[in-house]
Scaffold this motif. Structure first.
Motif, PDB file in Angstrom:
ATOM      1  N   ILE A 191       7.294   9.259   1.238  1.00  0.00           N
ATOM      2  CA  ILE A 191       6.426   7.917   0.854  1.00  0.00           C
ATOM      3  C   ILE A 191       6.458   6.941   1.698  1.00  0.00           C
ATOM      4  O   ILE A 191       7.628   6.909   2.739  1.00  0.00           O
ATOM      5  CB  ILE A 191       7.012   7.638  -0.772  1.00  0.00           C
ATOM      6  N   GLU A 192       5.449   6.047   1.722  1.00  0.00           N
ATOM      7  CA  GLU A 192       5.366   4.959   2.428  1.00  0.00           C
ATOM      8  C   GLU A 192       4.709   3.803   1.833  1.00  0.00           C
ATOM      9  O   GLU A 192       3.976   4.063   1.003  1.00  0.00           O
ATOM     10  CB  GLU A 192       4.747   5.162   3.904  1.00  0.00           C
ATOM     11  N   ALA A 193       5.464   2.779   1.953  1.00  0.00           N
ATOM     12  CA  ALA A 193       4.761   1.259   1.254  1.00  0.00           C
ATOM     13  C   ALA A 193       4.827   0.336   2.416  1.00  0.00           C
ATOM     14  O   ALA A 193       5.875  -0.287   2.808  1.00  0.00           O
ATOM     15  CB  ALA A 193       5.843   1.009   0.276  1.00  0.00           C
ATOM     16  N   MET A 194       3.500   0.021   2.864  1.00  0.00           N
ATOM     17  CA  MET A 194       3.567  -0.979   3.756  1.00  0.00           C
ATOM     18  C   MET A 194       2.663  -2.179   3.448  1.00  0.00           C
ATOM     19  O   MET A 194       1.827  -2.180   2.562  1.00  0.00           O
ATOM     20  CB  MET A 194       2.435  -0.259   4.929  1.00  0.00           C
ATOM     21  N   MET A 195       3.065  -3.328   4.008  1.00  0.00           N
ATOM     22  CA  MET A 195       2.525  -4.675   3.640  1.00  0.00           C
ATOM     23  C   MET A 195       1.021  -4.758   4.598  1.00  0.00           C
ATOM     24  O   MET A 195       1.181  -5.501   5.514  1.00  0.00           O
ATOM     25  CB  MET A 195       3.195  -5.815   3.851  1.00  0.00           C
ATOM     26  N   GLY A 196       0.187  -4.028   4.593  1.00  0.00           N
ATOM     27  CA  GLY A 196      -0.930  -4.269   5.191  1.00  0.00           C
ATOM     28  C   GLY A 196      -1.009  -3.329   6.126  1.00  0.00           C
ATOM     29  O   GLY A 196      -0.034  -2.243   6.515  1.00  0.00           O
ATOM     30  N   GLN A 197      -1.882  -3.158   7.185  1.00  0.00           N
ATOM     31  CA  GLN A 197      -2.288  -2.308   8.177  1.00  0.00           C
ATOM     32  C   GLN A 197      -1.409  -2.369   9.473  1.00  0.00           C
ATOM     33  O   GLN A 197      -0.583  -1.456   9.766  1.00  0.00           O
ATOM     34  CB  GLN A 197      -3.509  -2.276   8.892  1.00  0.00           C
ATOM     35  N   GLY A 198      -0.766  -3.513   9.797  1.00  0.00           N
ATOM     36  CA  GLY A 198       0.142  -3.851  10.569  1.00  0.00           C
ATOM     37  C   GLY A 198       1.216  -4.532   9.834  1.00  0.00           C
ATOM     38  O   GLY A 198       0.793  -5.452   9.164  1.00  0.00           O
ATOM     39  N   GLY A 199       2.584  -4.469  10.161  1.00  0.00           N
ATOM     40  CA  GLY A 199       3.577  -5.156   9.581  1.00  0.00           C
ATOM     41  C   GLY A 199       4.824  -4.487   9.339  1.00  0.00           C
ATOM     42  O   GLY A 199       4.998  -3.353   9.637  1.00  0.00           O
ATOM     43  N   ILE A 200       5.358  -5.106   8.219  1.00  0.00           N
ATOM     44  CA  ILE A 200       6.728  -4.392   7.765  1.00  0.00           C
ATOM     45  C   ILE A 200       6.692  -3.760   6.591  1.00  0.00           C
ATOM     46  O   ILE A 200       5.698  -3.881   5.763  1.00  0.00           O
ATOM     47  CB  ILE A 200       7.789  -5.337   7.639  1.00  0.00           C
ATOM     48  N   GLN A 236       0.822  -1.248   0.008  1.00  0.00           N
ATOM     49  CA  GLN A 236       0.132  -0.074  -0.048  1.00  0.00           C
ATOM     50  C   GLN A 236       0.868   1.229  -0.148  1.00  0.00           C
ATOM     51  O   GLN A 236       1.661   1.428   0.985  1.00  0.00           O
ATOM     52  CB  GLN A 236      -0.951  -0.138   0.999  1.00  0.00           C
ATOM     53  N   PHE A 237       0.674   2.046  -1.163  1.00  0.00           N
ATOM     54  CA  PHE A 237       1.807   3.241  -1.363  1.00  0.00           C
ATOM     55  C   PHE A 237       0.848   4.379  -0.928  1.00  0.00           C
ATOM     56  O   PHE A 237      -0.315   4.679  -1.031  1.00  0.00           O
ATOM     57  CB  PHE A 237       2.162   3.281  -2.825  1.00  0.00           C
ATOM     58  N   ARG A 238       1.469   5.355   0.071  1.00  0.00           N
ATOM     59  CA  ARG A 238       0.953   6.612   0.314  1.00  0.00           C
ATOM     60  C   ARG A 238       1.972   7.568  -0.042  1.00  0.00           C
ATOM     61  O   ARG A 238       3.183   7.412   0.320  1.00  0.00           O
ATOM     62  CB  ARG A 238       0.524   6.624   1.993  1.00  0.00           C
ATOM     63  N   PHE A 239       1.348   8.932  -0.317  1.00  0.00           N
ATOM     64  CA  PHE A 239       2.509   9.774  -0.229  1.00  0.00           C
ATOM     65  C   PHE A 239       2.064  10.969   0.670  1.00  0.00           C
ATOM     66  O   PHE A 239       1.023  11.060   0.930  1.00  0.00           O
ATOM     67  CB  PHE A 239       2.475  10.475  -1.763  1.00  0.00           C
ATOM     68  N   GLY A 240       3.007  11.843   1.073  1.00  0.00           N
ATOM     69  CA  GLY A 240       2.546  12.922   2.149  1.00  0.00           C
ATOM     70  C   GLY A 240       3.390  13.883   2.350  1.00  0.00           C
ATOM     71  O   GLY A 240       4.757  13.917   1.627  1.00  0.00           O
TER      72      GLY A 240
END
Length: 196
Positions: A57-66, A22-26
């Motif tokens: 930028i953030e790229a996470m594997m789901g709501q919790g995790g790495i 899940q990519f997010r920009f801020g």
């Protein structure tokens, strides 16, 4: 040859996993509290405050995790002495491995990783006192970041980071014996990031 195949398999797994991330920009900004520690006690060096701001930028594997986060930050660092305040502006590029605990409403996280720093503004050399003939700011720096923080309502992250400089950011020369002393920046960052 086996090592090359192993590297290619790991790279392919990374590409597949980031495609599902899940990519997010801020935008990130906050306060810097910096102190430069020299390898010899040539003069008194005190904290200096500055700021940092830039896209993230953030790229996470789901709501919790790495996951990963990265930013390009315009940042101020330096130090204060009895005679002069030394302040330079840098372009900092941190890349952190991030772990979120996956709690609702307030989601704590930890992050750590390397950063590189390029000096973009400020003087390169200063004369500071009778004892220290000259201080020189280096154009490139690198170090490690360690962050703890929390995400609120899935859009605002507030964190505290300790940046441990690994390269010498400043060099001084003693007038009497022309020995050079090296200084590394150690910075606390208090940040807030808003994601869109």
């Amino acid at each position: 040859m086996k090592n090359l195949k192993l590297v290619m398999v790991i790279a392919a797994l990374f590409v597949v996993s980031t495609m599902q991330a899940q990519f997010r920009f801020g935008v990130k900004g906050g306060l810097n509290i910096c102190k430069v520690k020299f390898n010899e006690d040539v003069f008194r060096s005190d904290n200096i405050t500055g700021f940092h701001v830039g896209p993230t930028i953030e790229a996470m594997m789901g709501q919790g995790g790495i996951g990963l986060d990265a930013a390009v930050l315009y940042s101020q660092r330096g130090f204060d002495s009895d005679e002069k305040t030394i302040r330079n502006s840098y372009l900092d590029i941190p890349v952190n491995l991030k772990f979120k605990f996956g709690l609702p409403l307030v989601n704590p996280y930890l992050a750590a990783g390397p950063y590189m720093s390029l000096r973009v503004a400020g003087d390169k050399k200063w004369s500071i006192s009778d004892k220290v003939d000259q201080i020189e700011a280096k154009s490139f720096g690198a170090g490690l970041n360690f962050t703890a923080g929390a995400e609120i309502f899935n859009s605002l992250q507030v964190g505290v980071t300790y940046s441990w400089g690994l390269t010498n950011d400043f060099k001084t020369f003693d007038v009497d014996d022309l020995d050079s002393y090296k200084g590394k920046a150690h910075t606390w960052l208090i940040s807030a990031a808003v994601f869109f």
